[in-house]
Each structure stands twice: as C-alpha cells, then as structure tokens.
Design a protein around this motif. Structure first.
Motif, short mmCIF file in Angstrom:
data_model
loop_
_atom_site.label_atom_id
_atom_site.label_comp_id
_atom_site.label_asym_id
_atom_site.label_seq_id
_atom_site.Cartn_x
_atom_site.Cartn_y
_atom_site.Cartn_z
N GLN A 148 0.82 -1.21 0.00
CA GLN A 148 0.00 0.00 0.00
C GLN A 148 0.86 1.27 0.00
OE1 GLN A 148 -2.52 -0.73 3.45
NE2 GLN A 148 -4.29 -0.97 2.13
N TYR A 149 1.80 1.30 0.91
CA TYR A 149 2.62 2.51 1.01
C TYR A 149 3.61 2.62 -0.14
CZ TYR A 149 0.61 3.75 5.47
OH TYR A 149 -0.28 4.14 6.45
N SER A 150 4.03 1.49 -0.68
CA SER A 150 4.87 1.55 -1.87
C SER A 150 4.11 2.18 -3.04
CB SER A 150 5.35 0.14 -2.25
OG SER A 150 6.14 -0.41 -1.23
N PHE A 166 -0.74 12.90 0.76
CA PHE A 166 -1.69 11.93 1.29
C PHE A 166 -3.10 12.51 1.32
CE2 PHE A 166 1.53 8.95 2.70
CZ PHE A 166 0.84 7.76 2.80
N ILE A 204 1.51 4.23 -2.85
CA ILE A 204 1.25 5.65 -2.59
C ILE A 204 2.50 6.49 -2.86
CG2 ILE A 204 0.80 7.31 -0.74
CD1 ILE A 204 -1.18 5.36 0.42
N SER A 242 -5.83 4.48 7.68
CA SER A 242 -4.49 5.06 7.53
C SER A 242 -4.51 6.22 6.55
CB SER A 242 -3.51 3.98 7.07
OG SER A 242 -3.88 3.47 5.80
#
Length: 719
Positions: free
Chosen positions: A11-13, A275, A15, A57
């Motif tokens: 997920q964070y990769s 974000f 984003i 998150s």
C-alpha cells in the motif's frame, strides 16, 4: 496480491510511487501537481481500479495533511502585514462569505429544489474554501504579497462562519438549538483563542531556549498543532481553524530561513499534503456520477454558482484594494478551491436523517446525488483554481522582481560572498544560522566556511579536526537548503589565513564569533585576531555573541551612530539588516539621530515596515539604554574604525559596557566598509552650529584680551 491491496508494505509503496510519478507524468499535459494527485487517487481508489481502499491510515495521514496546509498558511504569513490588513481581511472574509452563501442558497432552492436547511448547507459549502494553492504560492516565494495576506486572512473568517453555520443547521435539524448552545459556543471559542494565541508562544519560547535538538523541536511543534486542532474541535469548530491559529501563534518563533521551518515544509510537501490530496481523489465516484443525471445537474449548478461568486468576490477585492489583474486571479486561485470544509459539510449533511420514506429508506438532509455532485465539484474547483492561481502567482512573482525595493537593489549591486571563519565546533550552528538569515535569497552558493589550521601541528591531526568542523557547518547549512563552500587553510597565523581568503575569494561580509577564554570574556574583549582583522580588512564585519537562538528573540535593538549614512558601506549593511528583520519577523527598534533615521527610512523603503525609531546621540551615556533592553532582546551596534566618519570616542567603552551590563543579551557588533578618500557633506545645521561656536569664542577671547591689556578701557566702560 488480491485487490484491493491489504499488505501495508504494498500500500505505502504504491502511494509513494503515485506521489513521485503522477506529477511528473501529468505535468506534460499541463496539469498542476496538486490536481494530478487528486486524479491519481480517483484512479487507484475504490471507485476506480480498486487498488486501494480509503481506510483509516489514508484518513489519518490525510487529516494531518489538511492540518498541515492550514498550519503552514498561518506560519508563513507576514504577521506585520496581516495586522495591517486585519480590517481588510475581515471585510474581505465577510463579503466573500455572504456573496457565496447567497448564491448557494438561491441555487439550492430555485434550481435544485431543496429545502431551506439543505440549501443553507449548499451555501455553506460554497462560502468556505481550502487553501490548496498555498503550497505553490509558498514555493514561488510570494506568500507575503498583499493579495495573499488578504486572502489567507479572510480564509479564517469564511471557514469559521461556514463551520458555525454548519453547527447551527445541525442543531436546528436535531432540535437542540437553544440559548445555552450559543453561550457555550461563544465562551468556548474565546477560551480556545486565548490559549492558542497567548499560552502557546510562551511555552514554545521556553522549550526552544532549553532544547536545541532539531528533532525535539519538530515533534514539539507538531504536537502543538494537533493540540490546537483538538482545542478547536472541543470549542465547536473544525480542527483546521486550530491549526491556522497555531501557525499564527508560532509565526515569530520559527524564522523562514531556519532549519526547523525547512523541516516543516519538507515533511508536509513530501508526505502529509500528498496523502490528503490522494485521499480526496479516492472519494470521487466517476461511474456513479454518470449513472445519475441529477448528480450531473447538481455538479453543474454548484460549480457555476461557486465560480461566479468567487470571481465576483475577487473582482470586488481588486477594485476595493487596488490590486492588479494578476493579483485578482491569484485571489481567485486561493479562494476558488473547495476541499476540506466542503467535504466535511456534505458528509455531515449526508449523515443527518430527517425522516423515512414509505419504503423505509432514510430521507437525508443532503441526499446521495448531492454527495456525488459535491465530490466532482471539489475536483473541478480545485483544478480551475490551481490552473488560474498558479499562472497568476508566476506573474505576480515576476512583477515583484521588477519592482525591487531600494534597499534590495543596493545590496545586490555587489555580488555577495559571506565568509564564516570557524575554530570551535560549538560556534558552528549559531554562526551558520546568522549567515543564512543575513544572506540574500538571490545569492545561492554565497556562503564560505573557513577553518585555519596551524601548520606547526601534524598535518593529519589538523586536517582531521578542520574537516570535522567544516562538515558540521555544511550539514547546518544544508538543513536550510543552502549550499556551503568549505575552505581548509594551513597557516601559522590565523589572521593571515583569513585575510588571504578574503582577498582570494573577494569576500564582502565577514562573520566572526566573539573570542572567549575560560572564565568569561577575554581581556581584549574582541580577541587579538578579530582586532587585527578589523585593522587590516575593509569588509562589512559582524562579531556575534549568541546568548539565545535567533528564533527566541522578541526585539532587535539597532544602535546607529550619527554620520553612519556617509560611510561607504552604509547601503550594504542596511540591506543585511532588512534581510534579518524579514527572515526572523522580529520587531526592530532603531536608536540614532534624527538625520540618520530619516536616511534609514528612505533606504529601507517598505522592506522594513515594523520598525520603531527613537532618538539617541550621546554615546558617552550608552548605559542609559540598559533600562530599555529586556531579557529577550538582541543588540546590533553599528561601530566605526577610528578613522571612520561616524566614529565616536564613546565607542571605545562599548565592549566594557557589553561585558558588564548586557551579559544576558545576544549582540552583534557591526563594522561597515569605510573609506578615507571620500569627502563628507556637512549639513547646514552643522555649519550654523560651528559659526555660532566661533562667534561665542570670539566674544569671550575679546573680553579677556581687553581685561589684561587694556584695563583702563574696561574701567571706563564700567563707569
């Protein structure tokens, strides 16, 4: 690997890849980076390819990003101009709010067929706006433009009124609106404002004085921002109001050139704000939007109502405050985008159930078509405002470059090169901080750090020690996004090494730390090396003793001798003082003679607008100023070499006075560039005073001569 992704690493990769590549790819289509992130969020969100969910998150980081935008708006605003434009901002906020509210209510009742309460919420959505363009304005460097200050100041009025209106409508729909509601709301807002604006600066200054670790300071500031947001929410308004108030409260304690400000901007622009934009994009349901014609009609109506009302407000602002066309478009870009308050309002309205239909389905204050139309409205208004505002911001910045202040043009006439000799590691941070504060933003790469190593010591040991000090200086400069040129020189005499570098690199400004010995100030106060450099060199020289960091200073007291305006380097050092005042935001108090004050005002122009001027001419009575200097004041004393035109014998006692009576204050002793060849124009008042003195001397001398050599004449005259 099933969709939507649930692995937090993936997920964070994803984003981070979106934050990195979306602006790069869509910039080729002339789409602003802010809009590219919203579009990317819509593509990967649950209503797009369903690569990610808008989970807790995303909501958490998006909330932080929204608060960050408002906090940075309050932090970077010019407090002096903000206070000058307070009435203008209030006026701007009031008519902007009521114009948009009227347009929204009329459109809701006549074109959308809504009830009065529902139409009021539509008007509230249009009346508010989000400063989504502000990061771009800050990056371009026009955050202190008058149009920006008025628009940003008005934002707090419009958003506060919109959120209060939301609270009233919510109370009316639930039947809880009473006199107790109003009393509680007013009192809680007053308490909230007093805590944030009065208490927060006091505890922040206390913390900064005792803890200089950059990580601790950043965490402390971030904690205050969220605490202010919580207090605002407890007072009955949205947290974004608290974040903006926190920025205003900490404005003077975080200089614009400080490492802390650089870290705040970096983290916000790199992580939190993207974000927030991606999270807004994930709310957009394009397919659902086109499946319902009413959603399309709602979007068209509120987009047209918003664009016309905001452009009307921007045009009124242009006419009323005499702004240019580009400034008008910039105001529209700042107030034309809707995201935060609009999103909160429509979600709250959607959640309010006013009844139930025959089939048992809930009747909402704002139905699903209003929700879908508002989400598209957010995307379109953010796009239009960003495109129009960014173009206008570039033009306003270009116009500001052409209309440079007199002091700026004079200070940039000579190419700036600042030299900071460093001998001890404990001097590095404060000396670098001062040099960054003094330097012009138009002179990248103008900082030189020098360490003169004793060539009588082992080369390896001397070089290792010098490299370590210069490396620390480079890190301190890079934390403010400034490049530093490190210089290591071997010489048996420090002054010879520094003098050689001054000649070789054509140094214009020399910043020295005050020489100290164990047990306090040295016998010669300045130190032998500094005194030798003052005799040999003829560059603007600053000798700095930091007792507390620049960001905790409340006032800077500048003492200027009579005739300083006749020195060759006068225009150079007043430009540096202007940079210091602008970058730190402190209040400047100037002590000098009436004539010198007049020249200072003319030289600074509007570059120094928060100065207070007081008359002072008796350098023999320098200690009289001790009663005016407070604990959080810093002193800047303009000195002169003995051959200088502004030299006064009382200057010889200044070091002794500083060492005895001003030990708790930071100070800078400033020696300007001086030339003996130029003639000094003598003012008419000085000529008249000289003639009067000669006349009085002639009368006294004549009377004494007659009494001694002509006693008879004197007796006869008496008789």
């Amino acid at each position: 690997m099933s969709l939507p992704l649930r692995n937090p690493v993936l997920q964070y990769s994803l984003i981070l890849l979106i934050i990195l590549f979306a602006p790069l790819l869509l910039s080729r289509l002339k789409i602003p980076s802010l809009i590219s992130l919203i579009i990317a969020g819509a593509v990967v969100g649950p209503h797009g390819f369903n690569l990610m969910l808008r989970d807790s998150s995303i909501v958490l980081f998006g909330t932080v990003g929204l608060l960050y935008i408002m906090f940075m708006a309050g932090l970077e605003i010019d407090v002096v101009d903000f206070r000058k434009n307070t009435r203008n901002s209030i006026l701007f906020g009031l008519y902007t709010f009521f114009i948009a509210l009227s347009f929204g209510m009329l459109a809701g009742v006549w074109l959308l067929g809504l009830s009065v309460l529902s139409a009021t919420l539509i008007g509230s959505i249009l009346a508010s706006h989000t400063l989504i363009l502000y990061p771009t304005v800050s990056r371009i460097g026009i955050s202190r433009d008058r149009a920006v200050n008025i628009a940003v100041g008005g934002t707090i009025i419009t958003d506060t009124l919109a959120l209060l209106l939301l609270a009233v409508v919510t109370g009316m729909s639930s039947g809880s609106l009473s006199s107790a509601f109003w009393i509680r709301l007013v009192l809680s807002l007053i308490v909230f404002s007093l805590i944030v604006l009065l208490v927060f600066p006091v505890i922040t200054r206390w913390f900064f004085k005792r803890f200089d670790d950059s990580v601790l300071q950043y965490l402390f500031v971030l904690a205050l921002v969220f605490m202010a947001g919580f207090l605002a929410q407890a007072a009955g308004v949205e947290p974004i109001i608290g974040a903006f108030f926190a920025g205003l409260a900490l404005n003077r304690l975080i200089p614009h050139t400080s490492p802390l400000m650089n870290r705040i901007r970096f983290v916000g622009n790199a992580i939190f704000i993207p974000f927030f934009l991606i999270g807004v994009g994930m709310l957009i349901n394009i397919r659902g939007f086109f499946n319902d014609f009413r959603s399309i009609w709602v979007a068209i109506v509120i987009i047209a109502a918003s664009a016309s009302s905001k452009y009307l407000s921007a045009t009124i602002t242009q006419k009323f405050f005499r702004l240019s066309n580009d400034q008008r478009n910039l105001v529209y870009g700042l107030i034309g985008a809707h995201a935060a308050v609009a999103l909160a309002t429509v979600l709250i309205g959607y959640g309010i159930v006013t009844g139930y239909a025959v089939d048992g389905s809930p009747v909402r204050l704002l139905d699903e078509s209003i929700l879908d139309g508002t989400i598209v409205f957010i995307l379109v208004t953010c796009t239009i405002a960003s495109i129009v505002g960014e173009k206008a911001a570039v033009r306003v910045a270009a116009a500001a470059e052409v209309e440079e202040k007199p002091v700026e043009s004079s200070s940039s006439a000579t190419e700036e090169r600042i030299l900071i000799p460093l001998s001890r590691p404990d001097q590095v941070d404060e000396l670098i901080n001062l040099s960054v504060t003094l330097k012009s933003p138009k002179s990248p790469g103008s900082l030189y750090a020098l360490h003169v190593a004793d060539d009588s010591v082992s080369d390896e040991a001397a070089e290792k020690s010098g490299r370590k000090i210069l490396e620390k200086a480079a890190v301190a400069a890079s934390s403010t996004d400034n490049a530093l040129n490190p210089l290591l020189r071997f010489d048996s005499d420090i002054t010879n090494g520094i003098s050689g570098v001054i000649r070789e690199h054509k140094i214009t400004d020399l910043i020295l730390g005050l020489h100290q010995k164990r047990g306090g100030l040295s016998d010669s106060f300045l130190g032998d090396a500094s005194e030798t450099l003052l005799r040999r060199g003829n560059v603007t020289t600053y000798i700095y003793r930091p007792v507390q960091s620049l960001d905790t200073i409340k006032r800077t007291i500048l003492i200027v001798p009579a005739g300083a305006e006749y020195e060759a380097g006068f225009r150079l050092w007043i430009g540096k003082i202007a940079s210091l005042v602008k970058n730190t935001g402190v209040r400047l108090v100037v002590y000098s003679t009436r004539q010198t004050i007049s020249v200072l005002k003319e030289g600074w122009g509007s570059a120094v607008s928060n100065a207070e001027y007081r008359q002072f001419r008796d350098w023999n009575d320098f200690l009289a100023l001790s009663g005016e200097v407070k604990i959080d004041d810093s002193l800047i004393i303009v000195m002169s070499r003995k051959h200088g035109r502004s030299y006064h014998p009382g200057m010889a006692k200044i070091p002794t006075h500083l060492g005895k009576y001003f030990q708790k204050n930071s100070f800078i002793l400033l020696w300007p560039v001086q030339s003996e060849a130029e003639e000094v124009p003598v003012p008419e008042t000085a000529i008249q005073k000289g003639l009067d003195t000669l006349e009085r001397f002639g009368r006294l001398f004549g009377g004494a001569y007659r009494r001694i050599h002509m006693p008879g004449a004197t007796t006869k005259k008496k008789q």
